[in-house]
Design a protein around this motif. Structure first.
Motif, PDB file in Angstrom:
ATOM      1  N   ILE A  10       4.083 -21.687  -3.056  1.00  0.00           N
ATOM      2  CA  ILE A  10       4.985 -20.843  -3.600  1.00  0.00           C
ATOM      3  C   ILE A  10       5.910 -19.919  -2.619  1.00  0.00           C
ATOM      4  O   ILE A  10       7.379 -19.949  -2.852  1.00  0.00           O
ATOM      5  N   ALA A  11       5.213 -19.502  -2.087  1.00  0.00           N
ATOM      6  CA  ALA A  11       5.448 -18.507  -1.187  1.00  0.00           C
ATOM      7  C   ALA A  11       6.554 -19.418  -0.367  1.00  0.00           C
ATOM      8  O   ALA A  11       7.887 -18.856   0.219  1.00  0.00           O
ATOM      9  N   GLY A  12       6.443 -20.607   0.147  1.00  0.00           N
ATOM     10  CA  GLY A  12       7.130 -21.262   1.576  1.00  0.00           C
ATOM     11  C   GLY A  12       8.682 -21.526   0.466  1.00  0.00           C
ATOM     12  O   GLY A  12       9.458 -21.234   1.477  1.00  0.00           O
ATOM     13  N   LEU A  13       8.521 -22.202   0.073  1.00  0.00           N
ATOM     14  CA  LEU A  13      10.089 -22.081  -1.146  1.00  0.00           C
ATOM     15  C   LEU A  13      11.494 -20.963  -1.351  1.00  0.00           C
ATOM     16  O   LEU A  13      12.033 -21.146  -2.324  1.00  0.00           O
ATOM     17  N   SER A  14      10.382 -19.758  -1.451  1.00  0.00           N
ATOM     18  CA  SER A  14      10.580 -18.931  -1.400  1.00  0.00           C
ATOM     19  C   SER A  14      11.700 -18.197  -0.182  1.00  0.00           C
ATOM     20  O   SER A  14      10.259 -18.165   1.228  1.00  0.00           O
ATOM     21  N   PRO A  17      12.913 -12.211   2.917  1.00  0.00           N
ATOM     22  CA  PRO A  17      14.201 -11.355   3.515  1.00  0.00           C
ATOM     23  C   PRO A  17      14.648 -11.054   4.672  1.00  0.00           C
ATOM     24  O   PRO A  17      15.542 -11.145   5.018  1.00  0.00           O
ATOM     25  N   GLU A  18      13.669 -12.224   5.691  1.00  0.00           N
ATOM     26  CA  GLU A  18      14.557 -11.763   7.232  1.00  0.00           C
ATOM     27  C   GLU A  18      15.940 -12.925   6.989  1.00  0.00           C
ATOM     28  O   GLU A  18      16.658 -12.871   7.804  1.00  0.00           O
ATOM     29  N   GLN A  19      15.326 -13.951   6.033  1.00  0.00           N
ATOM     30  CA  GLN A  19      15.906 -15.132   5.661  1.00  0.00           C
ATOM     31  C   GLN A  19      17.133 -14.873   5.214  1.00  0.00           C
ATOM     32  O   GLN A  19      18.403 -15.319   5.191  1.00  0.00           O
ATOM     33  N   ARG A  23      21.225 -15.048   5.919  1.00  0.00           N
ATOM     34  CA  ARG A  23      22.611 -15.832   5.621  1.00  0.00           C
ATOM     35  C   ARG A  23      23.393 -14.174   5.476  1.00  0.00           C
ATOM     36  O   ARG A  23      24.770 -15.026   5.381  1.00  0.00           O
ATOM     37  N   ALA A  24      23.176 -13.423   5.258  1.00  0.00           N
ATOM     38  CA  ALA A  24      23.847 -12.165   5.038  1.00  0.00           C
ATOM     39  C   ALA A  24      24.436 -12.042   6.092  1.00  0.00           C
ATOM     40  O   ALA A  24      26.420 -12.291   6.187  1.00  0.00           O
TER      41      ALA A  24
END
Length: 263
Positions: A10-14, A17-19, A23-24
């Protein structure tokens, strides 16, 4: 039985914060790039528009200046252009050309001298049908035109042929440029000679120079005749063709001026 997904899956799908931060940053960089491009395009367009407006304003001002200079030039030429016409019908001119006596020529010399001092003309002179100057307003001066041969000048030959002529040239005695306005004395079938008035434009050019806007008058060949920039005189608005250049050289119209294009 159903199995619950592992917590790590589940954690791998979300996104982390770094990603999300990356993106921002990419989004902001893309936004900034688009904004800069829009601003640059707007500034470039505004610059082009402003330049076009300034060029149009300068062109309008230039046309106004040119029209004023044309009017001033015409005013300067108005009185001298009337002199050859009046003198061609003057009895003292006819007497000097027909009698050729010292007394008649002396009277004419003094008459021309008096006339030139009251006008904007530089020199007034009268030639016979052979082109030799019989009398002149500068008869007292060392550079007197009396006795000089002007038969090779276009203003003499054209006046003899058609009755009148105007011709800008460098003086072969004075070495000063000017406009020669001439008129035949007598009829085409029985000519007596030619009356010539020479106009110089020193004061006009000085007035133009004070305006701090370069100005010039050119002839049909593009040769600069009158100018507020002395170094431009007898330069050309375009390279002269071989035939035109040879014709000008043969006529000695501009002396040994190089006749090179304007800078």
């Amino acid at each position: 039985m159903l199995q619950r997904p592992a917590a790590g899956a589940i954690a791998g799908l979300s996104p982390t914060p770094e990603q999300l931060g990356k993106r921002a940053r990419r989004a902001w960089l893309l936004f900034a790039g688009v904004a800069l491009a829009i601003i640059a395009a707007a500034l470039y367009g505004a610059g082009l528009y402003g330049r076009a407006v300034e060029v149009d304003a300068l062109a309008a001002q230039g046309r106004t200046d040119a029209n004023l200079k044309v009017a001033l030039l015409r005013a300067v030429l108005e009185n001298p252009r009337a002199l050859p016409l009046l003198l061609s019908e003057d009895q003292q001119v006819h007497d000097a050309l027909t009698a050729r006596t010292n007394a008649a020529i002396d009277v004419l010399n003094r008459k021309l001298e008096g006339l030139v001092s009251g006008t904007k003309a530089s020199v007034l002179y009268v030639t016979g049908t052979d082109g030799l100057a019989v009398a002149s307003s500068n008869w007292r001066e060392p550079t007197s035109f009396v006795g000089n041969d002007y038969g090779f000048r276009a203003y003499f030959s054209r006046a003899m042929q058609t009755g009148t002529a105007e011709y800008f040239a460098l003086g072969n005695v004075s070495k000063r440029p000017g406009l020669y306005i001439s008129r035949r004395v007598g009829s085409a079938s029985a000519p007596l000679g030619v009356v010539v008035v020479k106009m110089e434009f020193d004061q006009l050019e000085a007035d133009w120079h004070e305006a701090n806007r370069p100005a010039y008058v050119s002839d049909e060949h593009g040769v600069v005749l009158i100018t507020s920039v002395p170094s431009w005189r007898f330069m050309t608005t375009a390279p002269l063709a071989g035939a035109s250049l040879a014709e000008i050289r043969d006529s000695q119209q501009f002396g040994d001026a190089p006749l090179v294009p304007l800078p």
